[in-house]
Scaffold this active site. Structure first.
Site, short mmCIF file in Angstrom:
data_model
loop_
_atom_site.label_atom_id
_atom_site.label_comp_id
_atom_site.label_asym_id
_atom_site.label_seq_id
_atom_site.Cartn_x
_atom_site.Cartn_y
_atom_site.Cartn_z
N ARG A 1 -9.77 2.10 8.59
CA ARG A 1 -9.43 0.55 8.90
C ARG A 1 -10.64 0.01 9.83
NH1 ARG A 1 -3.24 1.37 8.76
NH2 ARG A 1 -2.33 -0.51 8.65
N ARG B 1 -0.68 -8.06 13.43
CA ARG B 1 -1.29 -6.92 12.43
C ARG B 1 -2.31 -7.73 11.37
NH1 ARG B 1 3.56 -4.62 10.40
NH2 ARG B 1 2.45 -3.15 9.24
N LYS C 1 0.81 -1.33 0.11
CA LYS C 1 0.06 0.06 0.07
C LYS C 1 0.94 1.18 0.04
CE LYS C 1 -2.26 -0.40 3.76
NZ LYS C 1 -1.71 -1.71 4.34
N ARG D 1 10.86 -7.05 5.22
CA ARG D 1 11.12 -5.65 5.62
C ARG D 1 11.40 -5.43 7.04
NH1 ARG D 1 5.53 -2.43 4.95
NH2 ARG D 1 5.07 -3.18 6.93
N ARG E 1 11.75 -1.58 11.39
CA ARG E 1 10.48 -0.95 12.00
C ARG E 1 10.17 -1.99 13.27
NH1 ARG E 1 5.42 0.12 7.83
NH2 ARG E 1 4.31 -0.64 9.72
P1 AMP Z 1 0.68 1.15 8.28
O1 AMP Z 1 2.04 1.80 8.12
O2 AMP Z 1 -0.41 1.86 7.53
O3 AMP Z 1 0.76 -0.18 8.44
O4 AMP Z 1 0.32 1.65 9.95
C1 AMP Z 1 1.27 1.15 11.10
C2 AMP Z 1 0.36 0.96 12.35
O5 AMP Z 1 -0.10 2.51 12.44
C3 AMP Z 1 -0.76 0.25 12.46
O6 AMP Z 1 -0.24 -1.04 12.76
C4 AMP Z 1 -1.47 0.97 13.50
O7 AMP Z 1 -1.02 0.60 14.52
C5 AMP Z 1 -1.31 2.42 13.14
N1 AMP Z 1 -2.16 3.03 12.17
C6 AMP Z 1 -2.31 3.16 10.93
N2 AMP Z 1 -3.18 3.48 10.19
C7 AMP Z 1 -4.43 3.59 11.31
C8 AMP Z 1 -5.83 3.64 11.43
N3 AMP Z 1 -6.35 4.02 10.05
N4 AMP Z 1 -6.45 3.49 12.65
C9 AMP Z 1 -5.63 2.92 13.62
N5 AMP Z 1 -4.40 2.77 13.70
C10 AMP Z 1 -3.67 2.96 12.71
#
Ligand code: AMP
Length: 187
Positions: free
Chosen positions: A86, A142, A13, A125, A131
């Site tokens: 989400r 996740r 994404k 990754r 990360r």
């Molecule tokens: P991502 O980089 O999109 O995979 O997001 C990394 C982390 O940020 C996720 O595992 C959540 O802990 C938090 N996060 C990102 N977007 C959201 C969202 N829309 N709602 C809640 N937590 C989020």
């Protein structure tokens, strides 16, 4: 163009959001990136969000929705939202934000990648990016949280006729071209 890009962790994404947004000349907005930047900068938002990110859990809706509203309020034209909404509550919040602006979503892109490939990419990754949420048990969590809380949103957007499914396997550039072609085809 007001677009969402969805898909499980590891579907690509973030990478695709940036490339596709460039191709369409709209800003890409990643809630994950905003949270990570706040964690790094040690802001209050970052301090609140960190424990959720580290555990692979979602940051509570009120925090996330407020942050997205503030960011979208700064924009005048389109956007590509990466990683939001989400949860069902976030879908409702986004509907409200857009309704207040008198706009709606144009399309919801969904990247599909095989489960084996997802795990392979996420583990890779972890080694390359370091990360904090790419440890194996957090990766598993996740993926679980995604299938429990986020996958059901695809039905909501499918019912609205907004879904554009794209095969996310293969080279980054090929996937970007597929996404752009799919957007053109769906008019
Ligand atoms: P991502 O980089 O999109 O995979 O997001 C990394 C982390 O940020 C996720 O595992 C959540 O802990 C938090 N996060 C990102 N977007 C959201 C969202 N829309 N709602 C809640 N937590 C989020």
């Amino acid at each position: 163009m007001r677009l969402l890009i969805m898909g499980p962790p590891g579907a690509g994404k973030g990478t695709q959001a940036k490339a596709v947004a460039d191709g369409l000349s709209v800003p890409s907005i990643s809630t994950g990136d905003i949270f990570r930047k706040n964690v790094e900068a040690g802001t209050m938002l970052g301090r609140e969000a960190k424990r959720y990110l580290d555990a692979g859990e979602y940051v509570p809706d009120e925090i996330t929705n407020g942050m997205v509203r503030a960011r979208l309020d700064e924009l005048t034209e389109g956007f590509l939202l990466d990683g939001y909404p989400r949860t069902v509550a976030q879908v409702e919040a986004l509907d409200k934000i857009l309704a207040d602006e008198g706009t709606t979503l144009d399309r919801v892109l969904v990247l599909h990648v095989d489960q084996d490939e997802l795990v392979k990419r996420l583990t890779g990754r972890a080694e390359s990016d370091g990360r904090s949420d790419d440890a194996e048990h957090v990766i598993r969590r996740r993926l679980e949280v995604y299938s429990e809380q986020t996958e059901p949103l695809l039905d909501i957007y499918a019912q609205r006729g907004l879904l554009v499914l794209v095969n996310g396997m293969g080279e980054v550039e090929d996937v970007t071209q597929r996404v752009l072609a799919a957007l053109h085809q769906t008019g």
